[in-house]
Design an enzyme around this catalytic site. Structure first.
Site, PDB file in Angstrom:
ATOM      1  N   GLY A 176       3.623  34.567   3.796  1.00  0.00           N
ATOM      2  CA  GLY A 176       2.337  34.682   3.116  1.00  0.00           C
ATOM      3  C   GLY A 176       1.674  33.382   2.697  1.00  0.00           C
ATOM      4  O   GLY A 176       0.638  33.406   2.012  1.00  0.00           O
ATOM      5  N   ASP A 178      -0.803  30.314   2.744  1.00  0.00           N
ATOM      6  CA  ASP A 178      -2.186  30.372   3.209  1.00  0.00           C
ATOM      7  C   ASP A 178      -2.981  29.155   2.730  1.00  0.00           C
ATOM      8  O   ASP A 178      -2.454  28.268   2.037  1.00  0.00           O
ATOM      9  CB  ASP A 178      -2.862  31.668   2.744  1.00  0.00           C
ATOM     10  CG  ASP A 178      -2.650  31.946   1.258  1.00  0.00           C
ATOM     11  OD1 ASP A 178      -2.581  30.981   0.473  1.00  0.00           O
ATOM     12  OD2 ASP A 178      -2.551  33.134   0.879  1.00  0.00           O
ATOM     13  N   HIS A 251      -1.790  25.686  26.354  1.00  0.00           N
ATOM     14  CA  HIS A 251      -1.531  27.107  26.629  1.00  0.00           C
ATOM     15  C   HIS A 251      -2.209  27.967  25.571  1.00  0.00           C
ATOM     16  O   HIS A 251      -2.652  27.467  24.538  1.00  0.00           O
ATOM     17  CB  HIS A 251      -0.027  27.391  26.643  1.00  0.00           C
ATOM     18  CG  HIS A 251       0.679  26.907  25.398  1.00  0.00           C
ATOM     19  ND1 HIS A 251       1.266  25.663  25.319  1.00  0.00           N
ATOM     20  CD2 HIS A 251       0.870  27.491  24.186  1.00  0.00           C
ATOM     21  CE1 HIS A 251       1.800  25.500  24.120  1.00  0.00           C
ATOM     22  NE2 HIS A 251       1.563  26.595  23.406  1.00  0.00           N
ATOM     23  N   ASP A 343      -1.124  19.363  20.801  1.00  0.00           N
ATOM     24  CA  ASP A 343       0.205  19.886  21.114  1.00  0.00           C
ATOM     25  C   ASP A 343       0.517  19.749  22.609  1.00  0.00           C
ATOM     26  O   ASP A 343      -0.367  19.893  23.456  1.00  0.00           O
ATOM     27  CB  ASP A 343       0.253  21.363  20.700  1.00  0.00           C
ATOM     28  CG  ASP A 343       1.645  21.937  20.749  1.00  0.00           C
ATOM     29  OD1 ASP A 343       2.527  21.395  20.075  1.00  0.00           O
ATOM     30  OD2 ASP A 343       1.841  22.938  21.467  1.00  0.00           O
ATOM     31  N   GLU A 372       1.000  14.795  20.883  1.00  0.00           N
ATOM     32  CA  GLU A 372       2.427  15.092  20.740  1.00  0.00           C
ATOM     33  C   GLU A 372       3.126  14.703  22.041  1.00  0.00           C
ATOM     34  O   GLU A 372       3.113  15.448  23.016  1.00  0.00           O
ATOM     35  CB  GLU A 372       2.671  16.573  20.445  1.00  0.00           C
ATOM     36  CG  GLU A 372       4.138  16.850  20.164  1.00  0.00           C
ATOM     37  CD  GLU A 372       4.606  18.252  20.562  1.00  0.00           C
ATOM     38  OE1 GLU A 372       5.740  18.608  20.219  1.00  0.00           O
ATOM     39  OE2 GLU A 372       3.841  18.975  21.226  1.00  0.00           O
ATOM     40  N   ASP A 439       9.567  20.685  14.185  1.00  0.00           N
ATOM     41  CA  ASP A 439      10.296  20.796  15.454  1.00  0.00           C
ATOM     42  C   ASP A 439      11.686  20.180  15.408  1.00  0.00           C
ATOM     43  O   ASP A 439      12.373  20.145  16.435  1.00  0.00           O
ATOM     44  CB  ASP A 439       9.496  20.107  16.571  1.00  0.00           C
ATOM     45  CG  ASP A 439       8.322  20.941  17.049  1.00  0.00           C
ATOM     46  OD1 ASP A 439       8.434  22.189  17.038  1.00  0.00           O
ATOM     47  OD2 ASP A 439       7.293  20.362  17.428  1.00  0.00           O
ATOM     48  N   ASP A 483      14.739  24.374  14.092  1.00  0.00           N
ATOM     49  CA  ASP A 483      13.826  25.513  14.080  1.00  0.00           C
ATOM     50  C   ASP A 483      14.607  26.804  14.380  1.00  0.00           C
ATOM     51  O   ASP A 483      15.363  26.849  15.342  1.00  0.00           O
ATOM     52  CB  ASP A 483      12.750  25.256  15.141  1.00  0.00           C
ATOM     53  CG  ASP A 483      11.919  26.470  15.482  1.00  0.00           C
ATOM     54  OD1 ASP A 483      11.759  27.333  14.620  1.00  0.00           O
ATOM     55  OD2 ASP A 483      11.427  26.531  16.625  1.00  0.00           O
TER      56      ASP A 483
END
Length: 625
Positions: A176, A178, A251, A343, A372, A439, A483
């Site tokens: 949650g 935000d 992507h 990314d 990145e 990451d 991760d």
């Protein structure tokens, strides 16, 4: 002398305009093989008249690795045209002329031939690599929105878990967090001292991490809406905090309208050329679990890695380019963001990134563009694609020394110097330096819970050129393995926070900001590297100002060398004065500030001698007329 090891390349990181009137030239030689290097240079049209090849300019050895020495000079030509070569004298006494056409004896017959010289036909300032001035002054703070702070429970997604209820979050957990939560904590971030926020994706997506974009022009409803995001940007700017958002242009997610059209219409879809589809019908993987989607294996379309829910975009398609560039410019124009983080940037074509750079910086000239890329990145850092990359290759060396213990001090210096010599100086000054991120495992886990070691590694990172980044929660001692464990909920209960680490983090940030100019723009001199004692001493120098750093990783205490008179201690940890000697205990470090007035005098004398040499050459040229 091993002439095969000598290397230079014009119009590259070996020869570039740093700023107006300052052209940097580097040359590489075999380590410990060369005694001196001089730059032989002048205007190409005045070689015959001025015979400027008779006077060389001494180059300075600026970096050494286990394989090579690097030499540099800051020079310029009043006419903005330059021809140049190198006089290289080996430790064996051999003297050579290194030129655009190779290695030759240092003899007049070759020196007077203009076609032998490297050339800078004209120094165009517009072609110089330029990064925003503010980028080198920034200390970033990375926020993973779902895990930072829940400021508005009314927009919690279905199945939201209680904040921090699981010690080790799973891949598909939602908590949650935000944008309202970020807005509520801007005062906290300001008190921490950071002046840049890097958000992982905030656009509409299916997952908790939002790297599977559904709609690039909508804020994910789990996080809020556009009005709220605009308020976050505006309030951050009032506090002097810049905003960088994450763009996933490699992507999209399988829930995007384009991919859904593919699944519905297959080869008749108007978007079939937006992706790399090998055959029809395209496989629908939407029924798989989150863990299954993370490694679905080979499917009949290209994806990011083997994640079936992230089909790769064909950025060579002009329609895709226009679509993505409309998005990139929209968030700048409408919300005044300061930076884009891109990314999987290395898997997108260079043609697209050149268009991206041109169109985004046309709207906001001082936009910061960060790619990145986890490996050496020269091809993206020539001034027309990115300003910097996430400097994981640099980070690896620090991690391998401080945490994994597989590098010696001298090998660490060698590895860092190798990385620094890959790029132009102005690039290095804005590189995005980090010890952990969403990451990677958290830095405290990398250090096996040793907070003293974390402090030492953090101080070392903050001493280097480039813009440091702190991952949310590092400042209060959060841990986490790879991760998804590194994406735990931020701890806001002050009774559970590590206040000692928080105080240290604030002090470190203030230290970085106070001495930012030296740390961003100064040169580095590794002057006390002791492999047998796991001790590293180096200076960061700018003009006559110096910062002296000392780090001890040995189990035994280490004595600092004799410090310059009037050197002032400005930062340190796990160090003490013992019988008038400065001592560093294990994982301890000390930093001293020093103003070298003698060095300033030497510099003035050197400049005076250079002016005298130029006058002498000019007078001799006049006499021959």
């Amino acid at each position: 002398m091993d002439t095969a090891a000598i290397y230079h390349r014009s119009e590259s990181e070996y020869a570039y305009l740093y700023e107006k009137g300052h052209y940097h030239i580097r040359i590489r030689t075999k380590a410990k093989d060369v005694d001196s290097v001089e730059l032989i240079s002048g205007d190409p049209y005045s070689l015959d008249e001025e015979k400027w090849y008779t006077e060389g300019k001494e180059m300075k050895k600026v970096a050494t690795t286990n394989m090579h020495d690097y030499w540099m000079i800051d020079t310029h030509e009043p006419t903005k045209r330059m021809a140049y070569g190198f006089r290289v004298i080996g430790k064996d006494g051999i003297e050579i002329f290194y030129s655009d056409q190779g290695v030759y004896p240092f003899e007049k017959a070759f020196l007077e031939q203009m076609n032998f010289y490297f050339r800078v036909p004209y120094i165009h300032e517009i072609d110089a690599f330029r990064a925003p001035d503010w980028a080198s002054e920034t200390i970033w703070y990375q926020i993973f929105p779902d895990r930072f702070n829940n400021g508005d429970k009314s927009n919690d997604p279905k199945g939201t878990l209680s904040w921090g209820s699981k010690a080790h979050p799973s891949r598909d957990d939602f908590y949650g967090g935000d944008l309202q939560g970020v807005l509520d904590k801007l005062d906290y971030l300001e008190s921490l001292g950071i002046n840049g926020i890097y958000f992982t994706p905030i656009f509409k997506a299916h997952s908790n991490h939002k790297y599977d974009t559904i709609d690039y022009k909508e804020i994910d409803p789990d996080f809020g809406d556009k009005a709220l995001f605009k308020k976050v940007v505006d309030e951050a700017h009032k506090r002097g905090i810049r905003i960088m958002i994450d763009a996933v242009f490699n992507h999209v997610g399988i829930q995007s309208s384009q991919w859904q059209d593919i699944l519905k219409h297959q080869e008749k879809s108007k978007y079939k050329d937006w992706f790399y589809i090998h055959s029809f019908p395209v496989q629908d993987v939407s029924g798989l679990s989150t863990d299954e989607l993370e490694n679905v294996g080979r499917v009949n379309y290209d994806t990011f890695a083997f994640t079936g829910h992230m089909p790769k975009l064909n950025t060579a398609n002009p329609e895709v380019q226009d679509y993505l560039l409309d998005i990139a410019t929209y968030w700048i124009k409408e919300f005044d963001i300061d930076a884009w983080r891109l990314d999987v940037a290395n898997e997108v074509d260079h043609f697209f990134w050149k268009r991206f750079f041109k169109e985004t910086t046309a709207i906001k000239e001082d936009l910061y563009i960060l790619g990145e890329i986890w490996h050496s990145s020269q091809n993206w850092l020539n001034g027309d694609e990115f300003h910097a990359v996430m400097n994981y290759a640099f980070t690896d060396n620090i991690e391998n020394y401080f945490f994994k213990k597989i590098l010696s001090p001298s090998r660490l210096v060698s590895s860092l110097n190798s990385q620094l010599m890959l790029y132009r100086k102005q690039t290095t000054e804005v590189m995005f330096n980090l010890l952990d991120s969403h990451d990677t495992p958290r830095v405290l886990s990398k250090a096996n819970g040793n907070k003293h070691l974390v402090k030492s590694a953090m101080a070392f990172l903050y001493s280097q050129p480039g813009a440091p980044c702190m991952y949310y929660g590092t400042e209060i001692g959060m841990d986490g393995e790879a991760d998804p464990d590194c994406r735990k909920c931020m701890i806001w209960d002050e009774n559970k926070q590590d206040h000692d680490m928080l105080d240290f983090s604030k002090a470190l940030i203030q230290f970085r900001k106070k001495y930012q100019k030296i740390l961003s723009h100064g040169e580095t001199e590794w002057h006390d590297v002791r492999d047998d004692e796991q001790f590293i001493g180096f200076k960061r120098k700018l003009g006559n100002q110096e910062l002296h750093f000392y780090f001890n990783q040995d189990e035994d205490a280490a004595f600092l060398p004799l410090l310059p008179y009037n050197a002032e201690k400005v930062f340190g940890f796990n160090d003490e004065t013992y019988e008038q000697d400065e001592v560093l205990h294990q994982n301890g470090f000390s930093v001293y500030y020093y103003v070298d007035n003698e060095e300033e005098k030497k510099q003035r004398m050197s400049e005076k001698r250079q002016r005298a040499k130029k006058r002498k050459v000019l007078l001799e040229a006049i006499r021959t007329i």
